[in-house]
Design a protein around this motif. Sequence first.
Motif, short mmCIF file in Angstrom:
data_model
loop_
_atom_site.label_atom_id
_atom_site.label_comp_id
_atom_site.label_asym_id
_atom_site.label_seq_id
_atom_site.Cartn_x
_atom_site.Cartn_y
_atom_site.Cartn_z
N MET A 124 0.82 -1.20 0.00
CA MET A 124 0.00 0.00 0.00
C MET A 124 0.86 1.26 0.00
SD MET A 124 -3.04 1.13 -0.08
CE MET A 124 -3.83 2.73 0.13
N LEU A 125 1.88 1.27 0.81
CA LEU A 125 2.75 2.44 0.88
C LEU A 125 3.51 2.65 -0.43
CD1 LEU A 125 4.20 2.10 4.50
CD2 LEU A 125 2.38 3.63 3.71
N ALA A 126 4.00 1.55 -1.01
CA ALA A 126 4.72 1.66 -2.29
C ALA A 126 3.78 2.16 -3.39
CB ALA A 126 5.32 0.31 -2.67
N TRP A 127 2.53 1.67 -3.39
CA TRP A 127 1.53 2.15 -4.34
C TRP A 127 1.29 3.65 -4.15
CZ3 TRP A 127 -3.18 4.42 -3.10
CH2 TRP A 127 -4.06 4.62 -4.16
N PHE A 128 1.19 4.07 -2.90
CA PHE A 128 0.92 5.47 -2.57
C PHE A 128 2.05 6.38 -3.06
CE2 PHE A 128 1.32 9.02 0.48
CZ PHE A 128 0.08 9.63 0.29
N PHE A 129 3.29 5.99 -2.80
CA PHE A 129 4.41 6.83 -3.21
C PHE A 129 4.61 6.80 -4.72
CE2 PHE A 129 5.83 6.28 1.29
CZ PHE A 129 5.86 7.64 1.60
N GLN A 130 4.31 5.66 -5.36
CA GLN A 130 4.39 5.60 -6.82
C GLN A 130 3.37 6.55 -7.45
OE1 GLN A 130 6.30 3.30 -9.23
NE2 GLN A 130 5.60 5.11 -10.32
N LYS A 131 2.18 6.60 -6.87
CA LYS A 131 1.11 7.46 -7.39
C LYS A 131 1.48 8.93 -7.33
CE LYS A 131 -3.84 8.44 -6.84
NZ LYS A 131 -5.08 8.11 -6.08
N TYR A 132 2.18 9.33 -6.26
CA TYR A 132 2.52 10.75 -6.07
C TYR A 132 4.02 11.00 -6.29
CZ TYR A 132 -2.16 11.11 -4.09
OH TYR A 132 -3.51 11.08 -3.92
N GLU A 133 4.65 10.15 -7.10
CA GLU A 133 6.10 10.24 -7.30
C GLU A 133 6.53 11.62 -7.79
OE1 GLU A 133 9.66 7.97 -9.80
OE2 GLU A 133 7.55 7.52 -10.22
N LEU A 134 5.76 12.21 -8.68
CA LEU A 134 6.16 13.47 -9.31
C LEU A 134 5.66 14.70 -8.56
CD1 LEU A 134 5.59 12.52 -13.06
CD2 LEU A 134 7.70 12.39 -11.72
N SER A 135 4.87 14.49 -7.50
CA SER A 135 4.34 15.63 -6.75
C SER A 135 4.46 15.41 -5.25
CB SER A 135 2.87 15.87 -7.13
OG SER A 135 2.09 14.70 -6.87
N MET A 136 5.59 14.84 -4.84
CA MET A 136 5.78 14.49 -3.43
C MET A 136 5.92 15.74 -2.57
SD MET A 136 5.97 11.68 -1.63
CE MET A 136 6.55 10.48 -2.82
N ARG A 137 5.16 15.74 -1.47
CA ARG A 137 5.22 16.82 -0.49
C ARG A 137 5.41 16.21 0.90
NH1 ARG A 137 5.55 18.84 -4.70
NH2 ARG A 137 4.44 20.65 -5.57
N TRP A 138 5.73 17.07 1.85
CA TRP A 138 6.00 16.58 3.21
C TRP A 138 4.79 15.89 3.80
CZ3 TRP A 138 2.91 18.29 7.12
CH2 TRP A 138 2.18 19.45 6.89
#
Length: 364
Positions: A124-138
């Motif tokens: 789930m966490l890997a899916w979440f970070f992959q989804k927002y890879e290009l717009s990562m915020r704190w």
Amino acid sequence: MQTSLIKRVWQQIKEPLDGWLMLFLGLIFVLSMVLLYSANNQSFDKIDNKLIYTSLSLIIMWIIARMRPQSIMNFAPPIYGLGVLLLLAVHFKGVTVNGSTRWLELGITRIQPSEIMKIALPMMLAWFFQKYELSMRWWHYLVAALLMAVPSALVLKQPDLGTTLLIAAAGLFVLFFAGLPWKVIFAGIGLGAASLPIVWNLLHDYQRRRVLTMIDPTTDPLGDGYHIIQSMIAIGSGGPWGKGWLNGTQTHLDYIPERTTDFIFAVYSEEFGLAGNVLLLVLYLLVLSRAMMITASAQTLYGRLMAGSITLSFFVYAFVNMGMVSGILPVVGVPLPFMSYGGTATVTLFVGMGMLMSISNLKR
């Protein structure tokens, strides 16, 4: 014609599998079956069950290895949601054993949903970070922390501190590979150290006793210190070469508790000694080395996060189990990977291996 057909079928079977991983896992499996026969008083009942679970696990691993990582990634949210629902079901309808409610009865078998979360959470966490890879915020890290907190709290309530820490660790590994800043990591370590007195007061009485027993097991040699004392005697009595297969006195005189599951390493050390331990450690290190190579060559962020989490989690499982059996860590319910008897844990481990092979196949 028949020979050609057999070759084609065999090629289809072995194509998605990683040869090196299969070799190392196969050798560990052989060791585990030999050891389980001795640990179970030369009975075949648990061997038969382990064969069934392992066969099922290999089929699942093969299916997952054939899938593309992107396809597996799409299953992350529903699997995570199912895992949380199963943990809630444990809370209301779970089976209680030795004071802990960790299992669900499904008629033909019994499952431990917390084992599922060891894979579902990092997915789930890997899916979440992959989804927002290009717009990562704190704040994405705060959302990830919440996703970790929900299953961790449900497992902690069972109570199962050991599995809670392993699930949380699997999630933290994903955060680490996702680029969590070092200053946040060090700040978290500092807060964790500062909160130890509070955590100590929140622990159950039996959990506090386990920590105190780790420091000095002789304070309660027939109670909480019994497990550690007997396992340390077994490990020490094995010597350089061991007492020999089926000749472990601590094992066959029933001094070692839980000898087919959490404390199977004590049985192994007594019968095969230091030489056997070195062999097992080498096999584990070979699995870890191959898994690290797959992690380093992953083509996507999801693949890198999942492979890294699976690799480090495997290391933690082995280290914690050997540490608790050797008396350097508190006794927690952590099986020895691929060696201990246990159905759900076996399936979970092979699912992780299947995911590693899927990630490895992407670069072919």
